[in-house]
Scaffold this active site. Structure first.
Site, PDB file in Angstrom:
ATOM      1  N   GLY A  12     -43.968  -6.980  71.218  1.00  0.00           N
ATOM      2  CA  GLY A  12     -45.160  -6.301  72.003  1.00  0.00           C
ATOM      3  C   GLY A  12     -44.192  -5.063  72.484  1.00  0.00           C
ATOM      4  O   GLY A  12     -45.037  -4.243  73.245  1.00  0.00           O
ATOM      5  N   ASN A  14     -43.993  -2.010  70.981  1.00  0.00           N
ATOM      6  CA  ASN A  14     -44.850  -0.819  70.648  1.00  0.00           C
ATOM      7  C   ASN A  14     -46.012  -0.946  71.362  1.00  0.00           C
ATOM      8  O   ASN A  14     -46.660   0.064  71.822  1.00  0.00           O
ATOM      9  CB  ASN A  14     -45.219  -1.118  69.214  1.00  0.00           C
ATOM     10  CG  ASN A  14     -44.095  -0.346  68.245  1.00  0.00           C
ATOM     11  OD1 ASN A  14     -44.095   0.784  67.970  1.00  0.00           O
ATOM     12  ND2 ASN A  14     -43.290  -1.226  67.681  1.00  0.00           N
ATOM     13  N   ASN A 108     -51.273   1.483  61.265  1.00  0.00           N
ATOM     14  CA  ASN A 108     -50.319   0.402  61.237  1.00  0.00           C
ATOM     15  C   ASN A 108     -49.002   1.238  61.482  1.00  0.00           C
ATOM     16  O   ASN A 108     -48.722   2.330  61.279  1.00  0.00           O
ATOM     17  CB  ASN A 108     -50.027  -0.315  59.942  1.00  0.00           C
ATOM     18  CG  ASN A 108     -48.989  -1.289  60.045  1.00  0.00           C
ATOM     19  OD1 ASN A 108     -48.796  -2.065  60.894  1.00  0.00           O
ATOM     20  ND2 ASN A 108     -47.968  -1.186  58.897  1.00  0.00           N
ATOM     21  N   HIS A 110     -44.796   1.315  60.688  1.00  0.00           N
ATOM     22  CA  HIS A 110     -44.044   0.360  59.703  1.00  0.00           C
ATOM     23  C   HIS A 110     -42.648   1.077  59.860  1.00  0.00           C
ATOM     24  O   HIS A 110     -42.357   2.318  60.236  1.00  0.00           O
ATOM     25  CB  HIS A 110     -44.391   0.475  58.240  1.00  0.00           C
ATOM     26  CG  HIS A 110     -43.455  -0.161  57.193  1.00  0.00           C
ATOM     27  ND1 HIS A 110     -43.466  -1.479  57.173  1.00  0.00           N
ATOM     28  CD2 HIS A 110     -42.545   0.422  56.498  1.00  0.00           C
ATOM     29  CE1 HIS A 110     -42.809  -1.895  56.327  1.00  0.00           C
ATOM     30  NE2 HIS A 110     -41.955  -0.771  55.846  1.00  0.00           N
TER      31      HIS A 110
HETATM   32  C1  GRF Z   1     -41.653  -3.284  64.861  1.00  0.00           C
HETATM   33  O1  GRF Z   1     -40.339  -3.111  64.296  1.00  0.00           O
HETATM   34  C2  GRF Z   1     -42.532  -2.715  64.080  1.00  0.00           C
HETATM   35  O2  GRF Z   1     -42.095  -1.658  63.045  1.00  0.00           O
HETATM   36  C3  GRF Z   1     -42.988  -3.877  63.094  1.00  0.00           C
HETATM   37  O3  GRF Z   1     -42.913  -5.050  63.877  1.00  0.00           O
HETATM   38  C4  GRF Z   1     -42.094  -4.798  65.004  1.00  0.00           C
HETATM   39  C5  GRF Z   1     -43.023  -5.161  66.126  1.00  0.00           C
HETATM   40  O4  GRF Z   1     -42.168  -4.938  67.434  1.00  0.00           O
HETATM   41  N1  GRF Z   1     -44.165  -3.568  62.445  1.00  0.00           N
HETATM   42  P1  GRF Z   1     -42.808  -5.434  68.546  1.00  0.00           P
HETATM   43  O5  GRF Z   1     -43.810  -6.394  68.617  1.00  0.00           O
HETATM   44  O6  GRF Z   1     -43.854  -3.963  68.710  1.00  0.00           O
HETATM   45  O7  GRF Z   1     -41.890  -5.126  69.673  1.00  0.00           O
END
Ligand code: GRF
Length: 198
Positions: A12, A14, A108, A110
């Site tokens: 989490g 992000n 999303n 990526h």
């Molecule tokens: C991140 O590297 C994002 O780019 C990918 O999954 C990972 C999620 O990390 N989609 P977090 O759960 O947000 O730390």
């Protein structure tokens, strides 16, 4: 006010960048209506609860069939009434119906510069392993709309990050998060919220 629901599966970071952005004003006109994870143990759920945000687990493991899971997931989304759904490390195949109901309202993040290192099988550390294997000098992150394909929707934002000598997948992943993901995802949400009138 843009109502968003953030879908997560892991740590989490992000989600935390979004929470922090709403709290410190870099994301305006936005309300995080809830966080949904397919993984009861996702630390992202803890982050949501710590921020006083409704956090739910809707796990395929708790349902007799995929269809039952899809129905429950869509029902939870409907209850939260999102204007925008943000997939932040959400490792679940989205129900077709969700793409139809929320067309052009799902984004999303990526961890590569799409169209490089994306599509089926490219997620998490695997993306960075592939970038290092190929020997690219630049990688980065992409925010894009979600359609029926995998990482194929319209690109909203990208940010490049340098690959350094001696990088491991873990070191590169962290740099891409810090220098790209945690910047362009909040910025994208802020831009969508700024254009949103309701
Ligand atoms: C991140 O590297 C994002 O780019 C990918 O999954 C990972 C999620 O990390 N989609 P977090 O759960 O947000 O730390």
């Amino acid at each position: 006010m843009l109502n968003i629901v953030v879908c997560v599966s892991g740590g989490g970071t992000n989600l935390q960048a979004i929470i922090d952005g709403v709290q410190n004003g870099t994301i305006q006109n936005t309300n995080i209506a809830g966080v949904i994870s397919n993984n009861a143990g996702a630390y992202a759920l803890e982050r949501a609860r710590n921020a006083g945000i409704q956090a739910y687990c809707v796990s395929p493991k708790d349902f007799a069939s995929r269809q039952d899971f899809n129905d429950a997931f869509l029902k939870k989304l409907e209850e939260l009434n999102p204007d925008l759904i943000v997939l932040a490390g959400f490792l679940v195949i989205l129900p077709e119906r969700m793409i139809q109901v929320y067309r052009d309202r799902i984004i999303n993040i990526h961890p590569s510069l799409i169209p490089s290192f994306c599509g089926t099988g490219y997620y998490g550390l695997k993306v960075h392993e592939a970038a290092l294997e190929r020997g690219v000098k630049l990688t980065g992150a992409t925010v894009h709309y979600v359609d029926e394909g995998t990482d194929t929707g319209r690109i909203i934002a990208q940010k490049a990050v340098e690959v350094k000598e001696g990088d491991t997948p873990e070191i590169l992943q962290r740099r891409v998060m810090e220098q790209a993901e945690w910047i362009i995802l909040p910025e994208a949400i802020n831009e969508i919220a700024a254009a949103y009138q309701k």
